[in-house]
Design an enzyme around this catalytic site. Structure first.
Site, PDB file in Angstrom:
ATOM      1  N   ALA A  37       0.795  -1.218   0.000  1.00 31.87           N
ATOM      2  CA  ALA A  37       0.000   0.000   0.000  1.00 31.87           C
ATOM      3  C   ALA A  37       0.832   1.274   0.000  1.00 31.87           C
ATOM      4  O   ALA A  37       0.399   2.301  -0.519  1.00 31.87           O
ATOM      5  CB  ALA A  37      -0.942  -0.002   1.205  1.00 31.87           C
ATOM      6  N   LYS A  50      -3.313   4.536  -4.021  1.00 32.93           N
ATOM      7  CA  LYS A  50      -4.238   3.608  -4.680  1.00 32.93           C
ATOM      8  C   LYS A  50      -5.249   3.054  -3.688  1.00 32.93           C
ATOM      9  O   LYS A  50      -6.385   2.754  -4.059  1.00 32.93           O
ATOM     10  CB  LYS A  50      -3.457   2.482  -5.356  1.00 32.93           C
ATOM     11  CG  LYS A  50      -2.519   2.972  -6.458  1.00 32.93           C
ATOM     12  CD  LYS A  50      -1.734   1.840  -7.077  1.00 32.93           C
ATOM     13  CE  LYS A  50      -0.634   2.378  -7.977  1.00 32.93           C
ATOM     14  NZ  LYS A  50       0.414   3.110  -7.204  1.00 32.93           N
ATOM     15  N   ASP A 103       5.698  -7.675   8.846  1.00 31.68           N
ATOM     16  CA  ASP A 103       7.159  -7.788   8.895  1.00 31.68           C
ATOM     17  C   ASP A 103       7.740  -8.064   7.515  1.00 31.68           C
ATOM     18  O   ASP A 103       8.806  -7.565   7.155  1.00 31.68           O
ATOM     19  CB  ASP A 103       7.577  -8.908   9.842  1.00 31.68           C
ATOM     20  CG  ASP A 103       7.531  -8.465  11.302  1.00 31.68           C
ATOM     21  OD1 ASP A 103       7.861  -7.296  11.567  1.00 31.68           O
ATOM     22  OD2 ASP A 103       7.163  -9.268  12.158  1.00 31.68           O
ATOM     23  N   CYS A 140       5.691   0.367 -11.676  1.00 33.27           N
ATOM     24  CA  CYS A 140       5.868   1.615 -12.427  1.00 33.27           C
ATOM     25  C   CYS A 140       7.228   1.559 -13.126  1.00 33.27           C
ATOM     26  O   CYS A 140       8.053   2.462 -13.010  1.00 33.27           O
ATOM     27  CB  CYS A 140       5.736   2.840 -11.538  1.00 33.27           C
ATOM     28  SG  CYS A 140       6.742   2.818 -10.040  1.00 33.27           S
TER      29      CYS A 140
END
Length: 451
Positions: A257, A262, A307, A380
């Site tokens: 995330a 997003k 983790d 990306c």
């Protein structure tokens, strides 16, 4: 010379700008830290700088990184301290390349610098402007590390590689995503246009809730931003979130995330229903999500710090999730317009290490979807080693997953252009390109767990 002096009243660069930029370039030189971190740290140490000073210095610093090969090579000529020569060349390019200057031609750029250049420097800059760029080695002309230029030429046609390289020398626009829980894009666009100047906005070509600003104003103090009506997000990132096509009431996982751009887009698409887990290995990044989450008005987002990709918190969700987005850690080479330092900080060995990490993350995330569930792997980057090669290796060891074509998977639920899903379709993969779509470079593969 007389013409330049007559235009001096329009000059935008002052002597202290040259000194400050020379210092900033020196700080950027080791490439130890991300460029935006270095620039932000410098600005915090110089509270007397105004918004205009900061905008000019930031743009010139990033222009230097975009055109570092050409600038560093030509700076070996001329007179005076090397730092000053680098700064003058970076400023010269800044006014040619961006909307900060009075025009697009080199002479106009020199007029913007009339207060800081001496006659020998004017002649030197004019000589630089008249250089035959075609005579330079391609990787110097396109300001890329030689290994990256060679990789691009091996994976893309020569013409496409050149157009991509040229596009990445330009600055990216500032895109916003309108939070549809609180506002409509048309209303926000009207409010921005009433502000005028750099706030002038148009609708993004593809993303239905996206706006593109004329300039790059500071948004933090605008009520639209403080109330959560808009978030800064590249149009390509907005489209990538749409690939997951989340529905109301579903259980969704944003596996990597980060700061949650997003995640917030997905939550708005879900109308704040269902459960949306935002997983990340960085507590700091998840902490940065909290104020954005508070502004957004979303109540279905659950940030979860893990983790590593095989954390027990991940295992507890196995087989329960409708859709999973894996926006994997990557080289970021698709974002060179806004992060030009990345091309100088990456190397082939790092890409190989990323491939192994990306495959491990994808394999872990693949445990989460229920039968018939969707798994979107994205980066990306435009390098095949981070993209197609990862997906192909995954499919070889996970026969219970299949690759869906973007056209079949998206159908009418996604923005179309000439009847073809944005990004096109090549062997089942989805790709955005800066020079084609005007977005950052994104890759995605839509995977489905077989019944």
């Amino acid at each position: 010379m007389t013409h330049l002096k007559a235009m001096a009243a329009r000059a935008k660069v002052l002597p202290h700008h040259v000194e400050q930029l020379a210092f900033l370039i020196e700080q950027l030189g080791p490439l130890t830290y991300p460029a935006d971190m270095v620039v932000s740290r410098y600005f915090r140490a110089q509270p007397q700088l105004g918004n205009r000073d900061r905008a000019l210095l930031a743009e010139a610093s990033f222009t230097y990184l975009r055109r570092k090969s050409q600038i560093a090579q030509f700076a070996q000529s001329g007179q005076g301290p090397l730092g000053r020569r680098l700064a003058l060349l970076a400023l010269h390019h800044t006014f040619i390349d961006s909307d900060l200057g009075t025009g697009q031609r080199a002479e106009s750029a020199l007029a913007d610098m009339a207060f800081v250049v001496q006659p020998p420097e004017i002649e030197w800059l004019q000589r630089y402007a008249s250089l035959d760029r075609e005579s330079l080695a391609p990787h110097i002309r396109f300001n890329l590390p030689e290994w990256l230029w060679q990789r691009m030429c091996a994976e893309l046609s020569d013409e496409f590689a050149q157009s991509l390289a040229e596009a990445m020398l330009k600055s990216a626009p500032l895109d916003l995503r309108v939070n549809t829980l609180k506002a409509q894009a048309e209303d926000v666009m009207q409010q921005l246009n009433e502000l005028g100047g750099r706030y002038q906005a148009v609708a993004t070509p593809y993303a239905p809730d996206g706006l593109r600003l004329k300039g790059k104003p500071a948004l933090q103090n605008q009520e639209l931003f403080k109330k959560g009506l808009v978030e800064v997000q590249d149009e390509g990132s907005q489209l990538l979130a749409m690939l997951l096509a989340p529905k109301r009431g579903e259980m969704i996982v944003d596996f990597c995330a980060g700061a949650g751009g997003k995640t917030l887009a997905l939550g708005a698409m879900m109308k704040s229903t269902g459960r949306l887990y935002a997983l990340d290995v960085s507590e700091k990044r998840l902490a940065n999500l909290k104020p954005r989450l508070a502004r957004s008005g979303l109540s279905n987002v659950h940030p979860v710090w893990i983790d590593h990709e095989n954390d027990v918190k991940v295992k507890r969700l196995a087989g329960k999730i409708d859709r999973v987005l894996v926006d994997a850690p990557c080289s970021g080479l698709g974002t060179l317009r806004r992060n030009p330092d990345l091309k100088w900080r990456q190397n082939p060995e790092a890409i190989t290490q990323l491939h192994a990490k990306q495959l491990s993350i994808l394999q872990s995330a693949a445990r989460l979807p229920k039968i018939g569930g969707r798994l979107v792997y994205a980066t990306c980057s435009f390098l095949q080693e981070e993209n197609q090669a990862v997906v192909e290796a995954f499919l070889q060891s996970h026969p219970h997953y299949e690759l869906l074509s973007p056209k079949d998977a998206l159908k009418g639920s996604f923005p179309q252009h000439d009847g073809t899903p944005i990004g096109g379709e090549h062997l089942g993969y989805w790709q955005l390109w800066p020079q084609v779509h005007g977005t950052d470079g994104f890759f995605a593969a839509i995977l489905q767990r077989k019944s």
